[in-house]
Each structure stands twice: as C-alpha cells, then as structure tokens.
Design an enzyme around this catalytic site. Structure first.
Site, mmCIF file in Angstrom:
data_model
loop_
_atom_site.group_PDB
_atom_site.id
_atom_site.type_symbol
_atom_site.label_atom_id
_atom_site.label_comp_id
_atom_site.label_asym_id
_atom_site.label_seq_id
_atom_site.Cartn_x
_atom_site.Cartn_y
_atom_site.Cartn_z
ATOM 1 N N LEU A 1 -2.396 12.762 -4.101
ATOM 2 C CA LEU A 1 -3.420 12.276 -3.188
ATOM 3 C C LEU A 1 -2.756 11.201 -2.341
ATOM 4 O O LEU A 1 -2.061 10.335 -2.875
ATOM 5 C CB LEU A 1 -4.614 11.680 -3.946
ATOM 6 C CG LEU A 1 -5.635 12.653 -4.544
ATOM 7 C CD1 LEU A 1 -6.676 11.885 -5.354
ATOM 8 C CD2 LEU A 1 -6.311 13.480 -3.458
ATOM 9 N N ASP A 2 -2.969 11.255 -1.036
ATOM 10 C CA ASP A 2 -2.369 10.257 -0.161
ATOM 11 C C ASP A 2 -2.815 8.856 -0.562
ATOM 12 O O ASP A 2 -3.850 8.668 -1.204
ATOM 13 C CB ASP A 2 -2.781 10.507 1.295
ATOM 14 C CG ASP A 2 -2.332 11.870 1.785
ATOM 15 O OD1 ASP A 2 -1.271 12.321 1.332
ATOM 16 O OD2 ASP A 2 -3.046 12.464 2.605
ATOM 17 N N GLU A 3 -2.051 7.882 -0.131
ATOM 18 C CA GLU A 3 -2.391 6.485 -0.410
ATOM 19 C C GLU A 3 -3.793 6.144 0.087
ATOM 20 O O GLU A 3 -4.531 5.394 -0.557
ATOM 21 C CB GLU A 3 -1.356 5.571 0.245
ATOM 22 C CG GLU A 3 -1.552 4.090 -0.037
ATOM 23 C CD GLU A 3 -0.483 3.240 0.613
ATOM 24 O OE1 GLU A 3 -0.486 2.011 0.376
ATOM 25 O OE2 GLU A 3 0.357 3.788 1.358
ATOM 26 N N ASP A 4 -4.187 6.703 1.224
ATOM 27 C CA ASP A 4 -5.495 6.399 1.795
ATOM 28 C C ASP A 4 -6.559 7.421 1.415
ATOM 29 O O ASP A 4 -7.638 7.449 2.005
ATOM 30 C CB ASP A 4 -5.403 6.268 3.319
ATOM 31 C CG ASP A 4 -4.726 7.465 3.970
ATOM 32 O OD1 ASP A 4 -4.223 8.334 3.237
ATOM 33 O OD2 ASP A 4 -4.690 7.536 5.212
ATOM 34 N N SER A 5 -6.271 8.265 0.422
ATOM 35 C CA SER A 5 -7.263 9.194 -0.117
ATOM 36 C C SER A 5 -7.634 8.764 -1.529
ATOM 37 O O SER A 5 -6.907 8.020 -2.177
ATOM 38 C CB SER A 5 -6.720 10.628 -0.120
ATOM 39 O OG SER A 5 -6.450 11.069 1.192
#
Length: 216
Positions: free
Chosen positions: A71-75
């Site tokens: 999962l992306d850092e901003d997800s």
C-alpha cells in the site's frame, strides 16, 4: 577391519541420532495500515530510515515478517503480513480480489463509472497498459472510516464522491491511475478487503493474528 572412504569408526555409535528440531510454525497477521506509513519494516537508505515511518512501529512482529503486496505511503487499509514466503506467493498469484474505497475529486459520472468497469488505459513505468475489466460502484454515503492522519481538504474546494473498486490485479498505484484516467483524481484510498479477509472492526494501526488467510 577394512576402512572405506568417508567411514570413520570413531563416529559409529549405538545411540539413536538426535532429531533436528522442528522449524517454528509460520505466523500470519492482518494489519490496518494508517496513512503515512511505508509497507515495509526497514530501508536500505539511511535518510529514509530517519524520516519515514515503518510497519515495525505498529507491533512486535516476529523476525522475517513481510508484507504481502504494497500500500502506498499515502494509502491506508488492509495489509496482510506473513513469515511464510509461499503464502505470500499464493496470495499474489491467485488473482485474488482486492477491494478499495476511493474518495475522488468531483461527482463521479455514470460514464466514468462504466469506463472503470470496462478497463482504462494507464501508464506503468512509461509503458501503456490497459487495465482488466473490474467491478466498480458508487457508494451512497461516505464509508465509516477513521480520520486520516492529514486532512485532505474542505468542502470549499468542491464536492467529492466515494467509489468501491474491486480489482484482481496489483499494478503500481493502479486504482489512483484508473480514477485519474476517467477525470476524477483519487484524494483518499483505503483497501477494505483482500480475498475473504476484511478490514472492518480493525482500528487504524491495529493488527490481529490469524491462522490462515484462506477458508479452505
């Protein structure tokens, strides 16, 4: 007495050989990754180690624990962890469904929703790629989710809408690229399901240990 190559009488004994100790059982975890964390336990870059937040801050996981997918850092949302590399491969190779709730900029139109369902053209590392057909539906109301670590924006910047998207792929930033391709950039992205495992009931930053990710 004859001696054969590799045979040493001094090593012969009537005592039974000790059995090798059994390998420890593998362990599996379900984690609600908050916004602002990387989906890894460390980094090879010293600057990143100092500035970024890692999964190890969220629990005392055993050595060898790895995230299945990213999962992306901003997800945010559901992240599966395991110490078993074979299980990781099974989850990633079975085309298992992954469901996301995406808050998008603007009121998603029926035409845009149909395009998402049919598949859209995105770019992967500079190469054109057509996403597979997927399930997509508008959510009638904002889902019940914990506040994000950083506020997205206020209503003065215009309306937003929520869409549920179910994919069987796991391309780099795929869902974000899909909504952007139909003209509705993603503002917040939360993964709520992987296969039969659901996020519901798990607070942000919390984890629970499970015996398996599969019912069978």
């Amino acid at each position: 007495m004859r001696f054969f190559a590799g045979y040493f009488p001094s090593l012969v004994t009537d005592q039974p050989l000790a059995r090798a100790s059994a390998a420890p059982a593998h362990r599996h975890f379900v984690l609600h990754k908050p916004w602002g964390y990387l989906s890894q336990f460390t980094s090879e870059f010293a600057k990143e180690v100092k500035k970024k937040r890692f999964l190890g801050e969220l629990g005392n996981f055993p050595a060898g624990t790895m995230a299945i997918g990213r999962l992306d850092e901003d997800s945010e949302g559901l992240l599966l962890l395991t110490t078993d590399g074979r299980v990781s491969e099974q989850v990633r190779s079975r085309h298992i469904e992954k469901e996301y709730y995406a808050q998008v900029d603007g009121l998603l139109t029926p035409a845009a929703l149909a395009s998402l369902q049919a598949g859209v053209d995105i770019s992967l590392h500079g190469t054109p790629y057509r996403t597979r057909p997927c399930q997509a539906r508008l959510l009638a109301a904002a889902p019940d989710l914990p506040p994000r670590g950083r506020r997205i924006r206020d209503d003065r910047h215009g309306p937003t809408s929520w869409v549920a998207i179910v994919v069987t792929e796991g391309k780099f930033r795929q869902v974000r690229k899909m909504t952007a391709a139909v003209g509705f950039p993603t503002l917040r992205l939360v993964r709520v399901r992987v296969g039969e495992v659901r996020l519901e009931g798990l607070p942000a930053g919390a984890s629970r240990e499970v015996s398996s990710f599969f019912k069978n």
